[in-house]
Design a protein around this motif. Structure first.
Motif, PDB file in Angstrom:
ATOM      1  N   ASN A  17       0.830  -1.208   0.000  1.00 44.94           N
ATOM      2  CA  ASN A  17       0.000   0.000   0.000  1.00 44.94           C
ATOM      3  C   ASN A  17       0.860   1.252   0.000  1.00 44.94           C
ATOM      4  O   ASN A  17       0.505   2.256  -0.626  1.00 44.94           O
ATOM      5  N   ASP A  21       0.895   3.754  -3.337  1.00 48.83           N
ATOM      6  CA  ASP A  21      -0.150   4.703  -2.963  1.00 48.83           C
ATOM      7  C   ASP A  21      -0.196   5.923  -3.883  1.00 48.83           C
ATOM      8  O   ASP A  21      -1.272   6.467  -4.144  1.00 48.83           O
ATOM      9  N   LYS A  25      -3.571   6.845  -5.894  1.00 49.60           N
ATOM     10  CA  LYS A  25      -4.318   8.083  -5.647  1.00 49.60           C
ATOM     11  C   LYS A  25      -4.571   8.848  -6.942  1.00 49.60           C
ATOM     12  O   LYS A  25      -5.667   9.390  -7.154  1.00 49.60           O
TER      13      LYS A  25
END
Length: 402
Positions: A17, A21, A25
């Protein structure tokens, strides 16, 4: 023991993660993340496409109002950039299932890592992909905002150093909004700033995810090379210590490494299938845009406009270089398997294992590449070719404009 396994599993999940990330996003913001809810994906994607279409319409309207080629050439760089962003966004939309498969690989491939050394290798490349995405995004957001903010210089100069008459307004990029531009200048400026950031987010999301995929497959190739080295290294250690291991053990380990190599090749091939056609369109638009921008710089005599187009051309070159660098990285890592096997003590392993290695060596002599419709291969050498082509187009356009 069960608790320890669970803790290690949670740590690996946290690492995944963390490393992905940034790309996640950006894709989430443009409605391209494979695991988003369908309604959320559709809403964000519709907003992005609508914004791009509005920009394209206003720029196209300005082109129709142009009365000479100089005006058209002035509009083209930003216009081509919007089309380029639209192509990038549609690439993920039309290849949603393939993108999901690639993204699944990002998380699943961590589960097949056997040793701490292999996990450290994957962490290194995942971290590299994360930092590449952050630097790339930061550069393009700063460039976009700087490019658009130049349109505020005349009003600011009117306040600080007023003249008898107001300085003429300058839009961030040529566009026709079907209203009085002087009266609604600040509204137009806010719209350009907002749409510029939104459109650039779509472009960044596409590119950052591509960087993440390339870094991941390079990590897989490195892990495979490490496994081949370890198999042969363990064979030599066992031989020196007079330990007799069955040949089947080595054959199974080699077969497992070959399977991992095939998995990495399949990942690279899937990247090629997703991006090949899109890259051909993007490369064409980028080359034309680069040539036209060079022409604009050669014709402009205003320092502010020249500076603005220099920012734009450096952003184009940075974009092409990043893609060429990632393509070169994939080529180098896919070829390293052959060298690692060849430079090892392959002659000391069982004959059956040698045959498996021979098949792998033959396969690894052909580099994995990222291409534009199998015609143009992204590499550092090809990057110079694009620059030469852009300069050739610029020379032709300059001769016509004289």
């Amino acid at each position: 023991m069960l608790c320890l396994t669970k803790i290690i599993s949670n740590n690996i999940e946290d690492n995944r993660n963390y490393y992905y990330d940034v790309s996640k996003k950006f894709l989430w913001m443009v409605g391209q993340w494979p695991y988003q809810k369908p309604k959320t994906r559709l809403s964000f994607f519709a907003l992005l496409v609508t914004t791009l279409i509005i920009c394209i319409i206003t720029q196209t309207a300005h082109i129709f109002l142009c009365k000479d080629s100089e005006c058209i050439f002035e509009t083209l760089p930003a216009h081509l950039l919007m089309w380029n962003s639209l192509v990038k966004v549609c690439t993920y939309q039309f290849n949603s299932q393939k993108i999901k498969n690639l993204t699944d690989h990002l998380f699943v491939d961590w589960d097949i890592l056997e040793t701490r050394e292999e996990r450290e290798i994957m962490k290194k490349y995942a971290e590299s992909g994360r930092w590449s995405s952050l630097i790339y995004a930061w550069y393009y957001y700063v460039s976009t905002v700087s490019f658009i903010m130049t349109s505020l210089i005349p009003p600011i100069m009117d306040i600080l150093f007023p003249l008898n008459i107001s300085r003429p307004i300058i839009l961030a990029y040529p566009a026709h909004y079907f209203i009085n531009e002087e009266q609604y200048f600040y509204y137009i400026f806010c719209h350009m700033l907002m749409t510029g950031v939104i459109c650039m987010t779509g472009l960044i999301a596409h590119d950052c995810m591509f960087f993440t995929y390339i870094e991941h497959v390079c990590g897989l190739f490195t892990v495979v090379g490490f496994r081949f080295e370890q198999i042969l290294y363990k064979r030599n250690i066992a031989k020196r210590k007079l330990i007799d291991y069955p040949d089947d053990v080595y054959n199974k380990n080699i077969a497992f490494s070959v399977h991992s190599y095939r998995r990495a090749l399949q990942f690279a091939e899937l990247i090629e299938k997703v991006y090949s056609i899109s890259f051909a369109i993007q490369l064409t638009l980028a080359t034309i845009g680069l040539s036209v921008t060079l022409l604009q710089i050669a014709q402009l005599h205003n320092l502010m406009d020249t500076t603005k187009y220099f920012v734009y051309i450096f952003a184009q070159l940075f974009h092409l270089f990043c893609f060429s660098f990632q393509g070169q990285k994939l080529i180098d890592h896919s070829l390293q398997i052959c060298y690692k096997i060849y430079n090892s003590a392959w002659y000391e392993i069982p004959v059956k294992g040698q045959k498996l290695l021979l098949i792998t060596m033959r396969k690894s002599t052909k580099a994995s590449t990222v291409t534009a419709c199998k015609i143009y291969v992204y590499s550092l050498q090809s990057f110079t070719t694009v620059l030469q082509t852009a300069m050739s187009y610029f020379t032709v356009l300059a001769s016509f404009s004289e």
